[in-house]
Design an enzyme around this catalytic site. Structure first.
Site, short mmCIF file in Angstrom:
data_model
loop_
_atom_site.label_atom_id
_atom_site.label_comp_id
_atom_site.label_asym_id
_atom_site.label_seq_id
_atom_site.Cartn_x
_atom_site.Cartn_y
_atom_site.Cartn_z
N HIS A 104 0.85 -1.20 0.00
CA HIS A 104 0.00 0.00 0.00
C HIS A 104 0.88 1.25 0.00
CE1 HIS A 104 -2.93 -2.72 2.40
NE2 HIS A 104 -3.47 -2.56 1.21
N LYS A 161 -17.86 -7.60 8.52
CA LYS A 161 -16.51 -8.17 8.39
C LYS A 161 -15.77 -8.14 9.71
CE LYS A 161 -13.16 -7.66 4.77
NZ LYS A 161 -12.67 -6.89 3.61
N ARG A 200 -1.59 -6.15 -8.45
CA ARG A 200 -0.46 -7.03 -8.14
C ARG A 200 -0.29 -8.15 -9.15
NH1 ARG A 200 -2.43 -7.91 -2.08
NH2 ARG A 200 -4.35 -7.57 -3.22
N SER A 210 -2.25 -7.87 2.98
CA SER A 210 -2.63 -7.75 4.40
C SER A 210 -2.99 -9.11 4.97
CB SER A 210 -3.83 -6.80 4.54
OG SER A 210 -3.48 -5.50 4.18
P1 ADP Z 1 -9.49 -4.46 -0.21
O1 ADP Z 1 -10.14 -5.13 0.96
O2 ADP Z 1 -10.30 -3.37 -0.81
O3 ADP Z 1 -8.85 -5.38 -1.22
P2 ADP Z 1 -6.80 -3.89 0.67
O4 ADP Z 1 -6.44 -3.08 1.88
O5 ADP Z 1 -6.43 -5.33 0.66
O6 ADP Z 1 -8.33 -3.66 0.50
O7 ADP Z 1 -6.18 -3.23 -0.65
C1 ADP Z 1 -6.41 -1.90 -1.02
C2 ADP Z 1 -5.73 -1.61 -2.36
O8 ADP Z 1 -4.33 -1.78 -2.23
C3 ADP Z 1 -6.14 -2.51 -3.50
O9 ADP Z 1 -6.18 -1.74 -4.70
C4 ADP Z 1 -5.03 -3.51 -3.59
O10 ADP Z 1 -4.90 -4.05 -4.90
C5 ADP Z 1 -3.85 -2.63 -3.25
N1 ADP Z 1 -2.73 -3.41 -2.77
C6 ADP Z 1 -2.70 -4.24 -1.71
N2 ADP Z 1 -1.49 -4.83 -1.57
C7 ADP Z 1 -0.72 -4.34 -2.58
C8 ADP Z 1 0.63 -4.57 -3.02
N3 ADP Z 1 1.41 -5.44 -2.40
N4 ADP Z 1 1.06 -3.89 -4.11
C9 ADP Z 1 0.23 -3.04 -4.75
N5 ADP Z 1 -1.05 -2.79 -4.41
C10 ADP Z 1 -1.52 -3.43 -3.35
#
Ligand code: ADP
Length: 153
Positions: free
Chosen positions: A17, A41, A90, A130
């Site tokens: 992120h 959730k 990703r 995450s």
């Molecule tokens: P959600 O529950 O909406 O998927 P996340 O917190 O998992 O929320 O992810 C939010 C955003 O961050 C999404 O666009 C996801 O693709 C991006 N993201 C998460 N991890 C990475 C990473 N390692 N590299 C690039 N983008 C990421």
């Protein structure tokens, strides 16, 4: 003003992120990191903790703000009069999922287009998620390697 909302669960924020926000910060006047809160959730970290991790992480970024919302991302964007949604990609699974969401959002906001802007993850960050970080934390592994310094449990 070009303002983007970066929506997500951020449970917790990771270096993946961070990479997306750091690279998007020069492209927009302002980025609002919007923590989605869904009452159905279960989260590992409370909304307050997730917010605090993000605030500390971006304390030196003058154009990055943190907020939270319930409900649809597009409704939140419209309430903030924001025209851009920022998302990270990703892998092909992210692409398929994000394509459906972005196209749905365009359909639902037909009069008032909201564009989704994608940044590809940097090499070396694409494996970070995450959910894997939560798994490592729950088994007391070295999660520090995958998250900003502000995330400590
Ligand atoms: P959600 O529950 O909406 O998927 P996340 O917190 O998992 O929320 O992810 C939010 C955003 O961050 C999404 O666009 C996801 O693709 C991006 N993201 C998460 N991890 C990475 C990473 N390692 N590299 C690039 N983008 C990421």
């Amino acid at each position: 003003m070009r303002i983007a909302v970066f929506p997500g669960s951020f449970d917790p924020i990771t270096l993946g992120h961070y990479d997306i926000v750091e690279r998007a910060a020069p492209l927009f006047d302002k980025i609002i990191i919007a923590i989605g809160q869904n009452s159905q959730k279960k989260y590992m970290f409370s909304l307050e903790q997730r917010k605090e991790f993000i605030q500390k992480t971006f304390k030196d970024f003058p154009n990055v703000e943190v907020d939270s919302f319930e409900g649809l991302t597009i409704d939140y964007c419209q309430s903030k009069k924001v025209n851009f949604i920022l998302r990270g990609l990703r892998n092909p699974a992210d692409f398929e999922f994000e394509k459906a969401i972005a196209q749905t959002n365009r359909t639902l906001t037909h009069d008032n287009k909201i564009e989704t802007i994608f940044l590809l993850t940097s090499a070396g960050k694409s494996f970070i998620s995450s959910s894997i970080v939560r798994e490592i934390i729950s088994f007391k592994g070295h999660y520090e390697l995958l998250v900003p310094d502000s995330v400590r449990v």
